[in-house]
Scaffold this active site. Structure first.
Site, mmCIF file in Angstrom:
data_model
loop_
_atom_site.group_PDB
_atom_site.id
_atom_site.type_symbol
_atom_site.label_atom_id
_atom_site.label_comp_id
_atom_site.label_asym_id
_atom_site.label_seq_id
_atom_site.Cartn_x
_atom_site.Cartn_y
_atom_site.Cartn_z
ATOM 1 N N GLU A 43 0.873 -1.160 0.000
ATOM 2 C CA GLU A 43 0.000 0.000 0.000
ATOM 3 C C GLU A 43 0.921 1.224 0.000
ATOM 4 O OE1 GLU A 43 -2.727 0.288 3.303
ATOM 5 O OE2 GLU A 43 -3.360 2.271 2.628
ATOM 6 N N ARG A 269 4.952 -12.862 9.616
ATOM 7 C CA ARG A 269 5.668 -11.643 9.271
ATOM 8 C C ARG A 269 6.976 -11.576 10.032
ATOM 9 N NH1 ARG A 269 1.992 -7.723 8.946
ATOM 10 N NH2 ARG A 269 3.355 -5.962 9.255
ATOM 11 N N LYS A 279 4.370 0.732 9.546
ATOM 12 C CA LYS A 279 4.541 1.984 8.812
ATOM 13 C C LYS A 279 3.967 3.154 9.594
ATOM 14 C CE LYS A 279 3.080 0.190 4.875
ATOM 15 N NZ LYS A 279 2.657 -0.009 3.488
HETATM 16 P P1 ATP Z 1 2.922 -2.357 8.084
HETATM 17 O O1 ATP Z 1 2.335 -3.327 9.058
HETATM 18 O O2 ATP Z 1 4.385 -2.183 8.206
HETATM 19 O O3 ATP Z 1 2.195 -1.061 8.028
HETATM 20 P P2 ATP Z 1 1.515 -3.422 5.889
HETATM 21 O O4 ATP Z 1 1.217 -4.861 5.993
HETATM 22 O O5 ATP Z 1 0.385 -2.510 6.142
HETATM 23 O O6 ATP Z 1 2.785 -3.080 6.708
HETATM 24 P P3 ATP Z 1 1.636 -3.349 3.069
HETATM 25 O O7 ATP Z 1 2.097 -2.229 2.230
HETATM 26 O O8 ATP Z 1 0.198 -3.691 3.063
HETATM 27 O O9 ATP Z 1 2.116 -3.040 4.517
HETATM 28 O O10 ATP Z 1 2.506 -4.628 2.792
HETATM 29 C C1 ATP Z 1 2.795 -5.159 1.537
HETATM 30 C C2 ATP Z 1 3.115 -6.604 1.694
HETATM 31 O O11 ATP Z 1 4.220 -6.789 2.556
HETATM 32 C C3 ATP Z 1 1.955 -7.360 2.297
HETATM 33 O O12 ATP Z 1 1.758 -8.555 1.577
HETATM 34 C C4 ATP Z 1 2.384 -7.630 3.714
HETATM 35 O O13 ATP Z 1 1.818 -8.804 4.197
HETATM 36 C C5 ATP Z 1 3.911 -7.708 3.575
HETATM 37 N N1 ATP Z 1 4.539 -7.329 4.836
HETATM 38 C C6 ATP Z 1 4.382 -6.198 5.533
HETATM 39 N N2 ATP Z 1 5.090 -6.223 6.685
HETATM 40 C C7 ATP Z 1 5.741 -7.407 6.692
HETATM 41 C C8 ATP Z 1 6.635 -8.046 7.614
HETATM 42 N N3 ATP Z 1 7.008 -7.447 8.750
HETATM 43 N N4 ATP Z 1 7.094 -9.276 7.306
HETATM 44 C C9 ATP Z 1 6.735 -9.877 6.158
HETATM 45 N N5 ATP Z 1 5.896 -9.338 5.256
HETATM 46 C C10 ATP Z 1 5.403 -8.119 5.508
HETATM 47 MG MG MG Z 2 -1.340 -3.861 4.681
#
Ligand code: ATP
Ligand code: MG
Length: 583
Positions: A43, A269, A279
């Protein structure tokens, strides 16, 4: 024929993790016509971090292993938090990490029209309705884990009325939050996600790509799975918190798109000790100026790690090492540091730099003479060659390599002690000079001309070897030493209501502005990793103004806690193994 193709794709996958195994099984069963199509779906509401790197390596890695394709898809359904700056940084970071999505760049917003049509289709099928409950009423009707929810009083609206209201939502007739479109599933489901989830909301917000075309936006759960299906994704890999959303993911696709059926597979994760990864929290650090920006070298963002001097290889190796599993755990940040050391140890040329300079006058060395001494660029790799290091009568050594009242075990400089200067000579400290505050300002030493190159012909031993820099040819530089941003191993854990920002390590950044470097370091390009002997790995800061003094960032020290820890563990295991036969 298909069987043959599948076998080819799975050949050469040695040790497999559970997702690879799933794909191997699917290929054997000739599912999806033997296609493997993954996606990385960020995102664009912040910069990518090391957790995303795990997902990038996994998704692009699966496509590579199984001769498939991986899309880069921006999941841009929440315009109030998204920006073009983030889109650009994500592209740059994925490319830097070493992955290429070619033509396969997509945006969920590309599908807004299609998604809208799918919503209309759900209404026509009697599977979605416009609901006028306020957010708090919606919450109340939803029930909780112990109690089933209750049907909304608007649940039985006719298809015609729903179509009309949804069209008016789309036309901008209602204020933000006045109405939503909900899927009609089951308010008594044990899975809260299935209790008539919202699929469209009203938000009069300009979108960074679609401008003001839309004032209704699809919710993530609705948009995500359908975008996967539209793109022909076969394996939709995501993190564990989406496990409970899987029935909903499948439901939307089943109602609207059978037989295309991407399958969602969850993995754990990455959590890193001493690090915050969400984020939202990273943005807070940036917005509150607690760090210098998204690329602050103390942040776990890919742009921060890059600026700090981490190589893409070291991050990919780290992701390989931590593996892919289904159980959530915390990875020791020392393992990440170990990965970068391991990589730079082989690749980084070594130089001498003095961070806290103390002047040394070698009284028996000819005044005005400059001698070029041979130095090895990297003992781990002969092909990196040699260089010349100038030596002269006045040099700098590290201030803490001298002690006035040295205890017995201090083998470095003190009055009367002889040490080796790396690549140069043995010197002996004869006397010292202090300023009016009692601070040592100069060491007066003598050198032994017979020890050129650092060995004594009479076999005389010294117990330490110091790095040094000749005064005349030295370059002055600023060096920034970074330490972990948080002093707490789990900064994100809410304890006693204390904010994570209260756990910032006050010593996470030390700026040294009068460091002395050997002249060969004048031409080091920004981003190239070097080792300063005995001090660590460093890189020229990519943001520093080149007309000013050079600025180096310390990537990591040489001390390897991870290697030490695992050696200790191995020793423990060994002694346990030794004991075993007796028990
Ligand atoms: P955050 O929790 O840091 O805000 P998010 O999941 O909202 O991250 P996205 O931009 O939606 O961030 O993530 C893009 C992809 O990266 C998704 O498929 C998510 O599952 C993966 N992702 C995000 N954080 C991690 C992590 N700590 N370990 C592994 N994969 C991750
Ligand atoms: Mg997300």
């Amino acid at each position: 024929m298909k069987e043959q193709k599948s076998d080819d794709k799975t050949a050469g996958v040695a040790k497999v993790h559970f997702i690879q195994q799933r794909i191997i099984d699917d290929l054997k069963a000739a599912k999806n016509d033997g296609r493997v199509h993954t996606r990385f779906p960020p995102e664009p509401n912040g910069y990518l971090h090391i957790g995303h790197a795990k997902s990038i390596c996994l998704n692009f890695g699966l496509a590579k292993t199984f001769a498939g394709v991986c899309n880069l898809r921006f999941d841009d359904t929440n315009p109030s938090k998204e920006e073009v700056e983030y889109v650009n940084s994500i592209r740059e970071d994925v490319r830097w990490l070493g992955f290429d999505w070619g033509e396969n760049e997509f945006f969920a917003s590309d599908y807004f029209a299609k998604l809208h049509d799918y919503a209309v289709q759900l209404i026509e099928q009697g599977q979605a309705y416009v609901c006028d409950l306020s957010p708090s009423e919606t919450r109340e009707y939803r029930g909780n884990l112990q109690e089933p929810g209750r049907n909304s009083p608007f649940r039985e609206r006719s298809v015609t009325e729903n179509l009309d209201l949804f069209a008016r939502m789309r036309a901008g007739d209602f204020a933000d939050g006045a109405r939503v479109l909900r899927a009609k599933i089951d308010m008594t489901s044990g899975n809260m996600n299935m209790r008539d989830p919202v699929i469209y909301r009203i938000a009069n917000v300009v979108h960074h790509r679609t401008g003001d075309t839309w004032c209704i936006y699809p919710m993530y759960d609705f948009a995500h799975g359908l975008s996967d299906a539209i793109e022909g994704i076969t394996h939709s890999v995501c993190t564990l918190e989406f496990q409970d959303h899987r029935p909903l993911y499948d439901w939307f696709i089943e109602q609207l798109l059978t037989p295309s059926q991407p399958q969602q597979i969850e993995f754990s994760r990455l959590n890193l000790s001493y690090t915050v990864m969400s984020k939202r929290k990273l943005k807070q650090l940036v917005d509150e100026n607690l760090v210098s920006g998204w690329d602050d070298p103390r942040l776990p963002t890919l742009s921060g790690l890059r600026r700090r001097g981490f190589s893409p290889e070291s991050i990919r190796n780290f992701c390989e090492r931590i593996g892919v599993a289904k159980r959530n755990s915390m990875v020791d940040v020392a393992l990440l540091e170990h990965s970068v050391r391991e990589d730079l140890n082989r690749r980084a040329a070594r130089y001498m730099a003095v961070l806290n300079p103390l002047k040394v006058v070698i009284e028996n060395y000819p005044e005005g003479q400059i001698e070029e001494l041979d130095a090895i660029n990297n003992p781990e790799d002969e092909s990196m060659g040699k260089r010349k290091v100038p030596f002269s009568r006045v040099i700098y050594v590290e201030r803490d390599d001298f002690m006035e009242d040295a205890p017995k075990k201090f083998y470095r400089l003190t009055v009367g002690r002889e040490v080796r200067l790396r690549y140069a000579y043995y010197i002996r400290c004869e006397r010292i000079e202090k300023d009016e505050n009692g601070e040592v300002t100069t060491l007066y030493c003598t050198y032994d001309p017979a020890t050129r190159g650092g060995t004594s012909p009479d076999g005389r031993k010294v117990k330490s070897t110091l790095h040094w820099v000749a005064e005349k040819t030295a370059i002055s530089a600023e060096v920034r030493l970074y330490d972990r941003l948080f002093s707490d191993p789990d900064p994100a854990a809410e304890k006693d209501g204390e904010s994570f920002t209260a756990k910032i390590n006050p010593d996470s950044l030390t700026v040294l502005d009068d460091c002395k470097l050997e002249p060969a370091l004048a031409d080091v390009a920004a981003g190239r990793a070097v080792q300063f002997e005995r001090l660590g790995y460093f890189t020229v800061d990519s943001k520093a103004n080149s007309s000013d003094k050079q600025v180096f960032n310390r990537t990591v020290t040489l001390r390897d806690n991870w290697a030490k820890k695992s050696a200790k563990q191995q020793n423990k295991n060994k002694s346990r193994d030794k004991r075993r036969p007796e028990c």
